[in-house]
Design an enzyme around this catalytic site. Structure first.
Site, PDB file in Angstrom:
ATOM      1  N   GLU A 165       0.834  -1.201   0.000  1.00 51.87           N
ATOM      2  CA  GLU A 165       0.000   0.000   0.000  1.00 51.87           C
ATOM      3  C   GLU A 165       0.871   1.254   0.000  1.00 51.87           C
ATOM      4  O   GLU A 165       2.060   1.186   0.341  1.00 51.87           O
ATOM      5  CB  GLU A 165      -0.921   0.003   1.218  1.00 51.87           C
ATOM      6  CG  GLU A 165      -1.908  -1.148   1.203  1.00 51.87           C
ATOM      7  CD  GLU A 165      -2.965  -1.062   2.300  1.00 51.87           C
ATOM      8  OE1 GLU A 165      -3.916  -1.848   2.245  1.00 51.87           O
ATOM      9  OE2 GLU A 165      -2.834  -0.196   3.197  1.00 51.87           O
ATOM     10  N   CYS A 278       2.519 -16.993  -0.386  1.00 55.38           N
ATOM     11  CA  CYS A 278       2.666 -16.701  -1.813  1.00 55.38           C
ATOM     12  C   CYS A 278       4.022 -16.050  -2.089  1.00 55.38           C
ATOM     13  O   CYS A 278       4.707 -16.383  -3.062  1.00 55.38           O
ATOM     14  CB  CYS A 278       1.550 -15.775  -2.287  1.00 55.38           C
ATOM     15  SG  CYS A 278      -0.128 -16.376  -2.011  1.00 55.38           S
ATOM     16  N   LEU A 279       4.410 -15.112  -1.218  1.00 51.29           N
ATOM     17  CA  LEU A 279       5.660 -14.390  -1.422  1.00 51.29           C
ATOM     18  C   LEU A 279       6.875 -15.308  -1.321  1.00 51.29           C
ATOM     19  O   LEU A 279       7.874 -15.101  -2.016  1.00 51.29           O
ATOM     20  CB  LEU A 279       5.775 -13.253  -0.406  1.00 51.29           C
ATOM     21  CG  LEU A 279       4.867 -12.045  -0.669  1.00 51.29           C
ATOM     22  CD1 LEU A 279       4.844 -11.121   0.545  1.00 51.29           C
ATOM     23  CD2 LEU A 279       5.322 -11.278  -1.902  1.00 51.29           C
ATOM     24  N   ALA A 282       7.423 -16.779  -4.670  1.00 51.88           N
ATOM     25  CA  ALA A 282       7.928 -15.777  -5.601  1.00 51.88           C
ATOM     26  C   ALA A 282       9.378 -15.427  -5.296  1.00 51.88           C
ATOM     27  O   ALA A 282      10.202 -15.246  -6.207  1.00 51.88           O
ATOM     28  CB  ALA A 282       7.056 -14.528  -5.543  1.00 51.88           C
ATOM     29  N   ILE A 378      33.720  -2.397 -17.141  1.00 52.51           N
ATOM     30  CA  ILE A 378      34.458  -2.949 -18.278  1.00 52.51           C
ATOM     31  C   ILE A 378      34.050  -2.256 -19.571  1.00 52.51           C
ATOM     32  O   ILE A 378      34.871  -2.083 -20.484  1.00 52.51           O
ATOM     33  CB  ILE A 378      34.229  -4.471 -18.366  1.00 52.51           C
ATOM     34  CG1 ILE A 378      34.843  -5.167 -17.147  1.00 52.51           C
ATOM     35  CG2 ILE A 378      34.794  -5.053 -19.657  1.00 52.51           C
ATOM     36  CD1 ILE A 378      34.554  -6.658 -17.059  1.00 52.51           C
ATOM     37  N   GLU A 404       9.560  -7.439  -2.699  1.00 57.48           N
ATOM     38  CA  GLU A 404       9.279  -8.732  -2.057  1.00 57.48           C
ATOM     39  C   GLU A 404      10.253  -9.008  -0.913  1.00 57.48           C
ATOM     40  O   GLU A 404      10.769 -10.115  -0.758  1.00 57.48           O
ATOM     41  CB  GLU A 404       9.260  -9.858  -3.097  1.00 57.48           C
ATOM     42  CG  GLU A 404       8.145  -9.628  -4.110  1.00 57.48           C
ATOM     43  CD  GLU A 404       7.866 -10.827  -4.977  1.00 57.48           C
ATOM     44  OE1 GLU A 404       8.171 -11.951  -4.564  1.00 57.48           O
ATOM     45  OE2 GLU A 404       7.322 -10.633  -6.086  1.00 57.48           O
ATOM     46  N   ASP A 408      17.655  -5.745   3.689  1.00 55.54           N
ATOM     47  CA  ASP A 408      17.776  -5.518   5.129  1.00 55.54           C
ATOM     48  C   ASP A 408      16.646  -6.198   5.895  1.00 55.54           C
ATOM     49  O   ASP A 408      16.846  -6.687   7.016  1.00 55.54           O
ATOM     50  CB  ASP A 408      17.777  -4.022   5.435  1.00 55.54           C
ATOM     51  CG  ASP A 408      19.061  -3.334   4.988  1.00 55.54           C
ATOM     52  OD1 ASP A 408      20.033  -4.048   4.673  1.00 55.54           O
ATOM     53  OD2 ASP A 408      19.090  -2.089   4.944  1.00 55.54           O
TER      54      ASP A 408
END
Length: 425
Positions: A165, A278-279, A282, A378, A404, A408
């Site tokens: 949110e 769910c996370l 993922a 490079i 997700e 930290d």
């Protein structure tokens, strides 16, 4: 077209495709392969090796040629999910409901192949597969699964996952979105609130939204069907002008008394256990995916270093600092891949813990971002040109390290598991 040449399901593809990877491994087993320094391919089953081939071929032949224009224009073509659906790449670990039912390692190989092209493409696929399809498969009713999963597996129904949110990112428990009982319609809820930074939301057909019940304060999951929302109750504006993940589509979910039938609520799961479950799936995919992005950076930096000549006509690859950058990046990519493989095997055995997934998500995202930034050096000034691709990977990998669960936050999850002391304030 590749999608027309291979069978629809990955499992049948695994049985029918040639085994070039396996043959190469057996014919040259003792040779060092800079693309796979620790020989991870030798750990794969035949099915998993063939699935990796299928995914790599599709991604390199179909996704890579269009990624630059997509990134430049912030243009995500929803046909991509249809193409992935034809190959069986969506919801690949789910058993039944027209899904392939492959191993967690095979699913990780798919995400690695997609993110080798672009993190945004992997993000769009992961939201569809892990967050929404995975959520329905884990927490949904039999009717919900039968109604949504087959169409989602084919890419015909697109999903998004509404948890974050505007005022609550790393603290989803403080969410303000609310679901209250409809005052006149029995077995109907009215959802109000806002979600932001939601991948796929502007084009999603079904929106998995988490909200607090007004009477109990408990968090529940709701499946909002866009086609059934009255005008003015649901808006999903896109968030434009992003610095990363520009090849995926991101937006908000704005709800103003969106009516949702009770049959579209997950029946049993309450609190953050639902969205966090769910996370975790993922995050596991991200840990694999970012290794694909880093491997692409290594490959491109190596090629550039061999071709670019400076100081008396020597290739950049001759110089020690360049070789050190490549060696360190290749080492961490190899270690990260093996760590993801190990957790994948444990996941299928029911032995993986959320802390393991936090560890590989955190470590792999951090090292992918760190090394991609260093490998940019490079290229010199050419790194600023998107035609060299590496700058796009760097911008994307900052986002993967952040969403997700920022690194930290995952460190605090691990610290709590190690010490038994809660450090979240």
């Amino acid at each position: 077209m590749l999608a027309q040449q291979v069978p629809r399901h990955l499992r049948s593809a695994a049985r029918s495709l040639p085994r070039q990877l396996s043959r190469a491994a057996s014919s040259n087993a003792a040779a060092f392969d800079w693309r796979d320094p620790l020989g991870a391919k030798h750990l794969l089953t035949e099915d998993e090796a063939a699935i990796a081939e299928t995914a790599e071929a599709y991604c390199q032949e179909r996704l890579l040629p269009r990624v630059l224009e997509a990134y430049r224009n912030e243009d995500y073509d929803r046909k991509i999910l249809l193409e992935m659906g034809e190959l069986g790449l969506l919801g690949a670990t789910i058993k039944g409901h027209d899904c392939a039912g492959v191993s967690s390692v095979a699913s990780g190989l798919i995400t690695r192949a997609v993110e080798r092209v672009d993190s945004g493409y992997r993000s769009g696929m992961s939201v569809q597969s892990s967050l929404v399809m995975g959520g329905i498969d884990e927490w949904g009713t039999t009717e919900q699964k039968e109604r949504f999963l087959p169409g989602m597996a084919r890419g015909q129904i697109l999903g998004c996952f509404g948890l974050t949110e505007p005022n609550h990112g790393s603290d989803p428990g403080s969410m303000e979105s609310v679901a209250r009982a409809h005052p006149t319609k029995k077995d109907t809820y009215l959802l109000s609130g806002s979600k932001t930074w939601i991948t796929n939301s502007p084009i999603a057909d079904v929106l998995l939204v988490w909200a607090k019940l007004a009477d109990t304060g408990k968090i529940r999951g709701f499946l909002i069907e866009r086609s059934k929302c009255p005008p003015g109750t649901l808006e999903t504006p896109p968030l434009k002008n992003k610095n990363g993940l520009r090849a995926s589509i991101t937006g908000m979910i704005q709800m103003d008394d969106v009516p949702v039938p009770a049959e579209n609520m997950f029946p049993t799961v309450e609190g953050l256990r639902g969205p966090f479950g769910c996370l975790n799936s993922a995050r596991f995919g991200i840990a694999w995916g970012v290794m694909g992005a880093l491997e692409d950076c290594i490959s491109r930096a190596r090629e550039y270093a061999l071709e670019r000549k400076q100081f008396k006509g020597n290739p950049l690859a001759r110089y020690q600092l360049v070789q050190k950058k490549l060696a360190e990046a290749a080492t961490d990519a190899a270690y990260g891949t093996l760590a993801a493989y190990q957790v994948g095997r444990l996941k299928d055995e029911g032995k993986a813990t959320p802390e393991m997934i936090s560890m590989i998500k955190r470590r792999n995202c951090d090292t992918a971002l760190q090394h991609s930034r260093i490998l940019q050096e490079i290229f010199g000034g050419n790194a600023a040109s998107d035609e060299y691709h590496i700058g796009r990977h760097v911008s994307n990998l900052f986002v993967t390290q952040t969403y997700e669960g920022q690194s930290d936050i995952h460190a605090l999850i691990l610290g709590r598991a190690i010490t038994g002391v809660q450090a979240f304030c």
